[in-house]
Design a protein around this motif. Structure first.
Motif, PDB file in Angstrom:
ATOM      1  N   GLU A   5       9.437  -3.020 -16.362  1.00 46.60           N
ATOM      2  CA  GLU A   5       9.272  -1.805 -17.138  1.00 46.60           C
ATOM      3  C   GLU A   5      10.603  -1.199 -17.555  1.00 46.60           C
ATOM      4  O   GLU A   5      10.651  -0.357 -18.452  1.00 46.60           O
ATOM      5  N   ASN A  22      14.884   5.537 -12.322  1.00 47.02           N
ATOM      6  CA  ASN A  22      13.650   4.825 -12.693  1.00 47.02           C
ATOM      7  C   ASN A  22      12.900   4.321 -11.460  1.00 47.02           C
ATOM      8  O   ASN A  22      11.658   4.344 -11.427  1.00 47.02           O
ATOM      9  N   ASN A  26       9.075   5.337 -10.480  1.00 46.31           N
ATOM     10  CA  ASN A  26       8.080   4.275 -10.351  1.00 46.31           C
ATOM     11  C   ASN A  26       7.409   4.307  -8.976  1.00 46.31           C
ATOM     12  O   ASN A  26       6.173   4.184  -8.859  1.00 46.31           O
TER      13      ASN A  26
END
Length: 357
Positions: A5, A22, A26
């Motif tokens: 991603e 990130n 996540n």
């Protein structure tokens, strides 16, 4: 195979801040954020499935060389701490560069407000990671103090508005930029002071509106009759073309008695439509003059048109032949020659100048 991603952690750690952010987002969405956090006393034990999932995702978003270096790490918390200790010094490396970019940031170096706003957010995110994010007042002052010198009046007007948020100032400047672009487009459409051109179909629309009141059969309208005649003539011509065989012959020019060119003598056009070259026109005009002179010869004024005894001294033109009829016939009232014996007759010499003897 799981799809990535976001980008994996680079070997030199240049993208570690954004990668760490990130990872946290996540893991929070999956409900496994506690696998990379220090446990508190009394917290329940984490399930092995969640630990394996967190370890898999951490290894998925790192460089392949880092996977070999930390292949023996089986705990997601230990792997997270090892990467943080290795690349957390990026703050000391990012801070000088981000500070330099902030000091030299100027609004006048960018073409649009969107590009400037993107640069501001990019620099501020680096400074925020280094815990040195500028305040809203510093952002507003940076924007107003780096505008063009020609916009000093606008700068003063923006200062009097007392903006409290930098985003509101950017919104106002972007709106002003859009209005300025629109005014430039309107000015470039045509020269100032000139009226817009009329529409192409303006007269057609007016004629159509005027014809709405007319009602009646097409046979009562003379315009329709002429239109029908034209269509019939076109159909006849098209049928005649179909009937012909072979190649079409070039149409022969029709000789019209009303058309006569005084320049070249042609019967296919008039003098104003003549396209004959000038030298051919001059030759034709000269031939007309020669023809007239041959039909009616002009004699010199001081030459006698008489039959001379010596041809080499005669005139340049021959005398016209006189009619021989009635030469020997004398009228009735004239006396015969026998009655003129007593008369004295003086004959004129045929050599008046005396140069023939």
């Amino acid at each position: 195979m799981a799809t990535k991603e976001f980008d994996e952690l680079a070997l030199d750690g240049t993208n570690y801040p954004i990668r760490a952010s990130n990872i946290k987002i996540n893991f929070a969405s999956r409900g496994i954020l506690n696998t990379i956090e220090e446990p508190n006393d009394g917290d329940p034990e984490i399930e092995p499935r969640k630990l394996n999932t967190a370890l898999f995702l951490l290894r998925l978003y790192i460089h392949k060389d880092l996977k070999h270096e930390y292949m023996l790490e089986t705990s997601p918390l230990n792997l997270w701490k090892a990467l943080k200790e290795r690349y957390d010094q990026q703050k000391e490396l990012i801070w000088p560069e981000a500070n330099y970019e902030w000091v030299h940031l100027r609004l006048q170096d960018f073409k649009t407000m969107a590009e400037y706003n993107h640069a501001v957010h990019n620099i501020c995110s680096k400074l925020k990671f280094c815990e040195q994010e500028p305040t809203e007042a510093k952002k507003i002052e940076k924007t107003l103090s780096t505008m063009l010198p020609e916009d000093r009046i606008l700068t003063q007007q923006y200062r009097t508005n007392n903006f409290q948020k930098h985003s509101l100032l950017i919104h106002t400047l972007t709106q002003a930029e859009r209005h300025h672009e629109l005014s430039l487009k309107n000015a470039q459409q045509r020269p100032p002071g000139s009226a817009p051109l009329p529409e192409v179909h303006f007269n057609v629309q007016n004629n159509a509106k005027n014809k709405k009141g007319f009602k009646g059969n097409s046979s009562n309208n003379p315009k329709n009759l002429t239109g029908k005649r034209k269509r019939n003539n076109n159909r006849r011509k098209f049928k005649d073309r179909k009937k012909g065989k072979g190649k079409d012959k070039a149409p022969q020019p029709r000789s019209n008695g009303n058309k006569h060119c005084n320049m070249c003598g042609s019967d296919t056009h008039v003098a104003k439509d003549c396209r004959i070259p000038k030298h051919l026109v001059l030759l034709y005009q000269k031939s007309l003059k020669d023809k007239k002179s041959s039909e009616n010869p002009r004699f010199e004024a001081h030459f006698n048109l008489t039959h001379e005894e010596r041809l080499e001294v005669a005139s340049s033109h021959q005398a016209p032949v006189e009619l021989e009829s009635n030469i020997n016939v004398l009228p009735e009232d004239v006396a015969p020659l026998s009655a003129m014996d007593d008369m004295f007759i003086e004959y004129c010499s045929t050599d008046p100048l005396g140069d023939l003897q």
